[in-house]
Design a protein around this motif. Structure first.
Motif, PDB file in Angstrom:
ATOM      1  N   THR A 315       0.836  -1.204   0.000  1.00 53.86           N
ATOM      2  CA  THR A 315       0.000   0.000   0.000  1.00 53.86           C
ATOM      3  C   THR A 315       0.870   1.254   0.000  1.00 53.86           C
ATOM      4  O   THR A 315       0.603   2.233  -0.726  1.00 53.86           O
ATOM      5  CB  THR A 315      -0.922  -0.002   1.224  1.00 53.86           C
ATOM      6  OG1 THR A 315      -1.723  -1.179   1.190  1.00 53.86           O
ATOM      7  CG2 THR A 315      -1.824   1.226   1.236  1.00 53.86           C
ATOM      8  N   THR A 316       1.947   1.216   0.801  1.00 56.23           N
ATOM      9  CA  THR A 316       2.857   2.377   0.840  1.00 56.23           C
ATOM     10  C   THR A 316       3.536   2.579  -0.505  1.00 56.23           C
ATOM     11  O   THR A 316       3.624   3.698  -1.040  1.00 56.23           O
ATOM     12  CB  THR A 316       3.902   2.164   1.942  1.00 56.23           C
ATOM     13  OG1 THR A 316       3.249   1.959   3.193  1.00 56.23           O
ATOM     14  CG2 THR A 316       4.821   3.373   2.067  1.00 56.23           C
ATOM     15  N   VAL A 317       4.035   1.462  -1.068  1.00 56.43           N
ATOM     16  CA  VAL A 317       4.688   1.565  -2.377  1.00 56.43           C
ATOM     17  C   VAL A 317       3.684   2.011  -3.434  1.00 56.43           C
ATOM     18  O   VAL A 317       4.018   2.790  -4.336  1.00 56.43           O
ATOM     19  CB  VAL A 317       5.319   0.211  -2.759  1.00 56.43           C
ATOM     20  CG1 VAL A 317       5.876   0.270  -4.168  1.00 56.43           C
ATOM     21  CG2 VAL A 317       6.417  -0.149  -1.780  1.00 56.43           C
ATOM     22  N   ARG A 318       2.431   1.537  -3.346  1.00 57.96           N
ATOM     23  CA  ARG A 318       1.402   1.946  -4.299  1.00 57.96           C
ATOM     24  C   ARG A 318       1.173   3.454  -4.228  1.00 57.96           C
ATOM     25  O   ARG A 318       1.051   4.129  -5.254  1.00 57.96           O
ATOM     26  CB  ARG A 318       0.113   1.178  -4.015  1.00 57.96           C
ATOM     27  CG  ARG A 318      -1.133   1.764  -4.654  1.00 57.96           C
ATOM     28  CD  ARG A 318      -1.038   1.801  -6.168  1.00 57.96           C
ATOM     29  NE  ARG A 318      -1.139   0.480  -6.748  1.00 57.96           N
ATOM     30  CZ  ARG A 318      -1.040   0.250  -8.062  1.00 57.96           C
ATOM     31  NH1 ARG A 318      -0.805   1.256  -8.894  1.00 57.96           N
ATOM     32  NH2 ARG A 318      -1.148  -0.970  -8.526  1.00 57.96           N
ATOM     33  N   MET A 319       1.094   3.985  -3.013  1.00 57.55           N
ATOM     34  CA  MET A 319       0.889   5.436  -2.866  1.00 57.55           C
ATOM     35  C   MET A 319       2.047   6.199  -3.467  1.00 57.55           C
ATOM     36  O   MET A 319       1.844   7.189  -4.201  1.00 57.55           O
ATOM     37  CB  MET A 319       0.739   5.782  -1.379  1.00 57.55           C
ATOM     38  CG  MET A 319      -0.522   5.217  -0.746  1.00 57.55           C
ATOM     39  SD  MET A 319      -0.597   5.505   1.029  1.00 57.55           S
ATOM     40  CE  MET A 319      -0.560   7.295   1.066  1.00 57.55           C
ATOM     41  N   ALA A 320       3.285   5.764  -3.187  1.00 56.99           N
ATOM     42  CA  ALA A 320       4.444   6.445  -3.775  1.00 56.99           C
ATOM     43  C   ALA A 320       4.456   6.296  -5.290  1.00 56.99           C
ATOM     44  O   ALA A 320       4.772   7.240  -6.034  1.00 56.99           O
ATOM     45  CB  ALA A 320       5.728   5.891  -3.163  1.00 56.99           C
ATOM     46  N   GLY A 321       4.100   5.096  -5.775  1.00 59.80           N
ATOM     47  CA  GLY A 321       4.063   4.880  -7.219  1.00 59.80           C
ATOM     48  C   GLY A 321       3.026   5.741  -7.899  1.00 59.80           C
ATOM     49  O   GLY A 321       3.243   6.242  -9.015  1.00 59.80           O
ATOM     50  N   ASP A 322       1.847   5.908  -7.253  1.00 58.53           N
ATOM     51  CA  ASP A 322       0.815   6.773  -7.833  1.00 58.53           C
ATOM     52  C   ASP A 322       1.299   8.211  -7.937  1.00 58.53           C
ATOM     53  O   ASP A 322       1.027   8.915  -8.934  1.00 58.53           O
ATOM     54  CB  ASP A 322      -0.447   6.705  -6.984  1.00 58.53           C
ATOM     55  CG  ASP A 322      -1.137   5.362  -7.105  1.00 58.53           C
ATOM     56  OD1 ASP A 322      -0.842   4.626  -8.078  1.00 58.53           O
ATOM     57  OD2 ASP A 322      -1.969   5.019  -6.231  1.00 58.53           O
ATOM     58  N   VAL A 323       2.002   8.648  -6.912  1.00 60.27           N
ATOM     59  CA  VAL A 323       2.532  10.031  -6.948  1.00 60.27           C
ATOM     60  C   VAL A 323       3.517  10.183  -8.097  1.00 60.27           C
ATOM     61  O   VAL A 323       3.471  11.168  -8.872  1.00 60.27           O
ATOM     62  CB  VAL A 323       3.183  10.379  -5.597  1.00 60.27           C
ATOM     63  CG1 VAL A 323       3.907  11.737  -5.687  1.00 60.27           C
ATOM     64  CG2 VAL A 323       2.142  10.429  -4.498  1.00 60.27           C
ATOM     65  N   LEU A 324       4.435   9.230  -8.210  1.00 62.83           N
ATOM     66  CA  LEU A 324       5.419   9.295  -9.295  1.00 62.83           C
ATOM     67  C   LEU A 324       4.751   9.190 -10.663  1.00 62.83           C
ATOM     68  O   LEU A 324       5.149   9.867 -11.618  1.00 62.83           O
ATOM     69  CB  LEU A 324       6.454   8.187  -9.134  1.00 62.83           C
ATOM     70  CG  LEU A 324       7.378   8.309  -7.906  1.00 62.83           C
ATOM     71  CD1 LEU A 324       8.275   7.083  -7.813  1.00 62.83           C
ATOM     72  CD2 LEU A 324       8.230   9.580  -7.996  1.00 62.83           C
ATOM     73  N   HIS A 325       3.717   8.309 -10.767  1.00 64.53           N
ATOM     74  CA  HIS A 325       3.056   8.143 -12.052  1.00 64.53           C
ATOM     75  C   HIS A 325       2.312   9.401 -12.451  1.00 64.53           C
ATOM     76  O   HIS A 325       2.282   9.784 -13.640  1.00 64.53           O
ATOM     77  CB  HIS A 325       2.089   6.954 -11.973  1.00 64.53           C
ATOM     78  CG  HIS A 325       1.480   6.593 -13.295  1.00 64.53           C
ATOM     79  ND1 HIS A 325       0.267   7.096 -13.707  1.00 64.53           N
ATOM     80  CD2 HIS A 325       1.942   5.804 -14.312  1.00 64.53           C
ATOM     81  CE1 HIS A 325      -0.026   6.615 -14.900  1.00 64.53           C
ATOM     82  NE2 HIS A 325       0.988   5.818 -15.299  1.00 64.53           N
ATOM     83  N   ASP A 326       1.678  10.068 -11.468  1.00 61.86           N
ATOM     84  CA  ASP A 326       0.961  11.308 -11.781  1.00 61.86           C
ATOM     85  C   ASP A 326       1.909  12.425 -12.176  1.00 61.86           C
ATOM     86  O   ASP A 326       1.539  13.313 -12.985  1.00 61.86           O
ATOM     87  CB  ASP A 326       0.131  11.747 -10.563  1.00 61.86           C
ATOM     88  CG  ASP A 326      -1.003  10.772 -10.277  1.00 61.86           C
ATOM     89  OD1 ASP A 326      -1.372  10.004 -11.200  1.00 61.86           O
ATOM     90  OD2 ASP A 326      -1.516  10.754  -9.134  1.00 61.86           O
ATOM     91  N   ALA A 327       3.127  12.422 -11.643  1.00 60.47           N
ATOM     92  CA  ALA A 327       4.089  13.503 -11.937  1.00 60.47           C
ATOM     93  C   ALA A 327       5.070  13.114 -13.028  1.00 60.47           C
ATOM     94  O   ALA A 327       6.082  13.795 -13.220  1.00 60.47           O
ATOM     95  CB  ALA A 327       4.853  13.868 -10.657  1.00 60.47           C
ATOM     96  N   ARG A 328       4.829  12.054 -13.784  1.00 63.64           N
ATOM     97  CA  ARG A 328       5.788  11.572 -14.773  1.00 63.64           C
ATOM     98  C   ARG A 328       6.030  12.549 -15.913  1.00 63.64           C
ATOM     99  O   ARG A 328       7.085  12.532 -16.558  1.00 63.64           O
ATOM    100  CB  ARG A 328       5.333  10.229 -15.336  1.00 63.64           C
ATOM    101  CG  ARG A 328       4.103  10.278 -16.197  1.00 63.64           C
ATOM    102  CD  ARG A 328       3.666   8.871 -16.609  1.00 63.64           C
ATOM    103  NE  ARG A 328       2.528   8.871 -17.506  1.00 63.64           N
ATOM    104  CZ  ARG A 328       1.266   9.026 -17.128  1.00 63.64           C
ATOM    105  NH1 ARG A 328       0.994   9.197 -15.828  1.00 63.64           N
ATOM    106  NH2 ARG A 328       0.281   9.023 -18.012  1.00 63.64           N
ATOM    107  N   LYS A 329       5.059  13.447 -16.186  1.00 63.60           N
ATOM    108  CA  LYS A 329       5.224  14.382 -17.306  1.00 63.60           C
ATOM    109  C   LYS A 329       6.299  15.420 -17.014  1.00 63.60           C
ATOM    110  O   LYS A 329       6.857  16.007 -17.942  1.00 63.60           O
ATOM    111  CB  LYS A 329       3.898  15.068 -17.596  1.00 63.60           C
ATOM    112  CG  LYS A 329       2.837  14.123 -18.121  1.00 63.60           C
ATOM    113  CD  LYS A 329       1.559  14.869 -18.458  1.00 63.60           C
ATOM    114  CE  LYS A 329       0.491  13.907 -18.994  1.00 63.60           C
ATOM    115  NZ  LYS A 329      -0.780  14.623 -19.319  1.00 63.60           N
ATOM    116  N   SER A 330       6.573  15.621 -15.741  1.00 62.06           N
ATOM    117  CA  SER A 330       7.596  16.616 -15.371  1.00 62.06           C
ATOM    118  C   SER A 330       8.981  15.993 -15.299  1.00 62.06           C
ATOM    119  O   SER A 330       9.959  16.708 -15.047  1.00 62.06           O
ATOM    120  CB  SER A 330       7.257  17.261 -14.019  1.00 62.06           C
ATOM    121  OG  SER A 330       7.208  16.266 -12.999  1.00 62.06           O
TER     122      SER A 330
END
Length: 550
Positions: A315-330
C-alpha cells in the motif's frame, strides 16, 4: 438395438461370482474333481463289466461244452434200431431242460438245421416261456445252419413270456428281456442221421444287477466325495481368503482417511508376516501423510501470512508509485518511463497478491459460495465488454454465438465471472494474431440439467498431454511467450477451484496448430450432480475426433 436387461437374481449372482475369489476356487475345484471322478468311475465300471463278462463267458462256454458232450453221449447210447427222431429229440431235450432248470439257463433244440425251413417250423423243443425267435440272433442261426460249423457264441437279449417264475431261480425270469449269452453247437441224431442245433441261453441278470449295484455305489461315492472336496476346499480357501478380505477392508478404511486402522496379527505364518508388513506400511504412510499435512499447513500459513504482511508495504509503495506516475510528465523521458513500468508492475503485483490470498483460502477450505440465479449470457457479454480493449490491443476479434439463448444456473456470479474472464483473457493471449476472424469464439449451451460456456481460440493449441497440466499453478504452455494480459499464472488454477466449488466441470481440449477450447459446465441447480454437458468438448471445426481433456 439395446440388449435385454438380465433379471435381478442373475445380476446378483454374476456380481457375486466376479467378486468372490472363494466361490470361483470352490467351483473350479468341483468342476475339475467332477471330471476326474467321472473319468475314474468310467474306467472302473468298464473294467468291472469286462471282468464280470469275461468270467461269465468262461463259465458259460465250459457249461455249454459239458451239456453238449452229455447230449452227444446220450444220443450215442440210444438203441441202434430206434428210428423215431421226434421221440429221440424229446427224450434228449427233457433231460437237458431239467438240468438247465436247476442251473439257471435255458435250452433250445432246433432242426434239422440242414432242411432249410423257418425256425418256427424247425424248432424241435425248448425251455418253457422262452421267445425263441426274439432271443436267437440271426447271425448265430445262420452259422449253425452250416453242417460241421462247430460251436459259436454271441451276446443277445433273452426275451421271455412267462410271468410266474422268479428271476434267476430254476431258470425262470419275469416277462421281458435281459442281457444274455447264447452258445450254439451241433448234434447228429442217430434216428434220422440229420444235424440238429443245440442252443444254450444264459441270462446275465445277476451280472446286470451287480453292475447296477456297482454303478449306484460309485455314484453315491462320487457325490459324497464331491461334497467332501467342496467342504475341504471351502475351509482351506476360507483360511486364505479371510485374511485377504480383512486386509481389503482395512485398506478401504485407510483410503477413506481412517489412518489408525491396522490388521490383527495372529500366528507366525506367511499371512501373519504379511499382516505385519501391511501394518508397518500403514504406519509409515500415516507418518508420511501427517508430515505432508503439517508441511502443507505450514506452507498455507506461510503464504497467507506473507500475503497479509505484504499488503501494508505494498500500500505504501502503491501510494508512492501513484505520486510518481501522476508527476511523470515533469520528469525526463527515462524517469517517466521508469514510473510507468513501476505502475504496471505494481498492478501485476497487486493481482498476484490477490490471487495468492484466494489460493490460500481454497487451500484452507474457507472459500464459500454466494449462490443466486445467474444468466450466463449476460455474464459473458460483461466479460467481453471488459476485455475488449485488451483484444483490440492484440488485434483479436471476439464473437459470441447463441448470445440471446437463455443459459441459466444457480451460481456465484462473482466467481463464475472470474472463471470466464480468465478463460477469455487466456484465449486472447494465445490467439493467432492476424489469423482467421474471429480469433476467439464463445459458445453458450444449456439443457434441463446443465449450462455450459465454451471458449475457443485458434492459436498454437496444446501438445498431447498438456491438457492434463494446463490447470496447474504457474504452468505455461510456452515459457518464452509474453503475457499480454499481465497474468500471474494462477488464473486457470483459481478458475478450476471456483468450478469445483460449484460442483461443475472445467475441461480443456487442444491440438498443436489448431487452437484450444476450454469448456465450463455448471449444474442448473446447485444440488444436482452433473452427468453430461450440453456442449461438446472438442469443437466441430477441429478436423478429427482426437480428444484431449482434463
Amino acid at each position: 438395438m439395446r440388449a435385454p436387461r438380465l433379471p435381478l437374481g442373475v445380476r446378483r449372482a454374476l456380481t457375486f461370482w466376479r467378486r468372490s475369489t472363494q466361490a470361483r476356487v470352490v467351483a473350479s475345484t468341483l468342476v475339475l474333481s467332477a471330471v476326474m471322478i467321472s473319468v475314474v468311475g468310467w474306467y472302473l465300471l468298464r473294467e468291472t463289466r469286462d471282468g464280470l463278462l469275461a468270467n461269465r463267458v468262461d463259465t458259460v462256454l465250459a457249461e455249454s461244452a459239458s451239456a453238449t458232450r452229455d447230449a452227444q453221449l446220450r444220443l450215442q447210447a440210444a438203441p441202434a434200431g430206434d428210428t423215431d427222431a421226434a421221440g429221440q429229440v424229446q427224450d434228449l431235450a427233457r433231460d437237458i431242460i431239467e438240468r438247465a432248470d436247476t442251473r439257471g439257463y435255458r435250452v433250445v433244440i432246433t432242426g434239422p438245421v440242414d432242411a432249410g425251413v423257418p425256425i418256427d417250423d424247425a424248432v424241435a423243443t425248448n425251455s418253457p416261456g422262452l421267445d425263441v425267435a426274439a432271443t436267437l440272433p440271426d447271425s448265430l442261426m445262420d452259422r449253425m445252419s452250416d453242417v460241421g460249423a462247430g460251436s459259436a457264441w454271441t451276446y443277445t437279449r433273452v426275451v421271455t413270456t412267462d410271468t410266474g417264475a422268479d428271476a434267476g431261480v430254476a431258470g425262470g425270469t419275469h416277462a421281458g428281456s435281459v442281457p444274455g449269452i447264447v452258445v450254439g453247437s451241433q448234434l447228429r441224431l442217430p434216428a434220422d442221421g440229420r444235424t440238429y442245433a443245440l442252443y444254450v441261453v444264459y441270462p446275465l441278470q445277476e451280472e446286470e444287477e451287480t453292475m447296477s449295484l456297482v454303478t449306484q455305489a460309485l455314484l453315491t461315492a462320487a457325490v459324497l466325495l464331491l461334497l467332501l472336496v467342496a467342504g475341504i476346499t471351502w475351509l482351506v480357501t476360507r483360511q486364505v481368503v479371510t485374511p485377504v478380505r480383512m486386509a481389503r477392508q482395512v485398506a478401504e478404511r485407510l483410503a477413506a482417511g481412517r489412518l489408525q486402522e491396522r490388521l490383527r496379527v495372529t500366528g507366525e505364518d506367511d499371512l501373519a508376516r504379511l499382516a505385519t508388513s501391511f501394518n508397518q506400511m500403514a504406519s509409515n504412510l500415516q507418518r508420511q501423510i501427517r508430515q505432508l499435512e503439517e508441511l502443507s499447513r505450514v506452507q498455507r500459513r506461510f503464504v497467507s501470512d506473507v500475503s497479509h504482511e505484504l499488503r501494508t508495504p505494498l500500500t505504501t509503495v502503491r501510494m508512492a508509485g501513484d505520486v510518481l506516475h501522476d508527476a511523470r510528465k515533469s520528469f525526463d523521458p527515462g524517469t517517466a518511463r521508469a514510473a510507468e513500468l513501476l505502475q504496471t508492475e505494481l498492478d501485476r503485483f497487486e493481482t498476484l497478491l490477490a490471487d495468492l490470498l484466494e489460493i490460500s483460502r481454497f487451500d484452507a477450505g474457507a472459500a464459500v459460495l454466494d449462490v443466486d440465479d445467474v444468466n450466463l449470457g449476460d455474464l459473458v457479454r460483461r466479460v467481453v465488454d471488459s476485455t475488449q480493449v485488451l483484444a483490440e490491443q492484440r488485434g483479436v476479434k471476439i464473437a459470441i454465438e447463441d448470445a440471446d439463448r437463455p443459459c441459466l444456473a444457480e451460481a456465484d456470479s462473482r466467481r463464475v465471472e472470474r472463471i470466464v474472464r480468465n478463460l477469455v483473457t487466456n484465449a486472447i493471449d494465445h490467439a493467432e494474431v492476424g489469423g482467421r476472424e474471429p480469433g476467439v469464439v464463445i459458445r453458450l449451451g444449456a439443457d434441463d440439467d446443465a449450462s455450459a460456456i465454451a471458449v475457443r481460440d485458434y492459436g498454437v493449441g496444446l501438445e498431447p498431454g498438456e491438457s492434463a497440466v494446463v490447470f496447474n499453478r504457474f504452468w505455461r504452455a510456452d515459457p518464452a511467450r509474453a503475457r499480454t494480459s499481465g497474468g500471474t499464472g494462477l488464473g486457470l488454477s483459481i478458475a478450476l477451484e471456483d468450478t469445483h466449488l460449484h460442483g461443475g466441470w472445467l475441461q480443456a481440449w487442444g491440438r498443436p496448430g489448431r487452437g484450444a477450447q476450454f469448456r465450463l459446465t455448471l449444474p442448473r441447480r446447485s444440488d444436482h450432480v452433473l452427468r453430461r454437458s450440453p456442449l461438446p468438448l472438442q469443437p466441430d471445426d477441429a478436423g478429427d475426433r482426437d480428444e484431449v481433456s482434463a
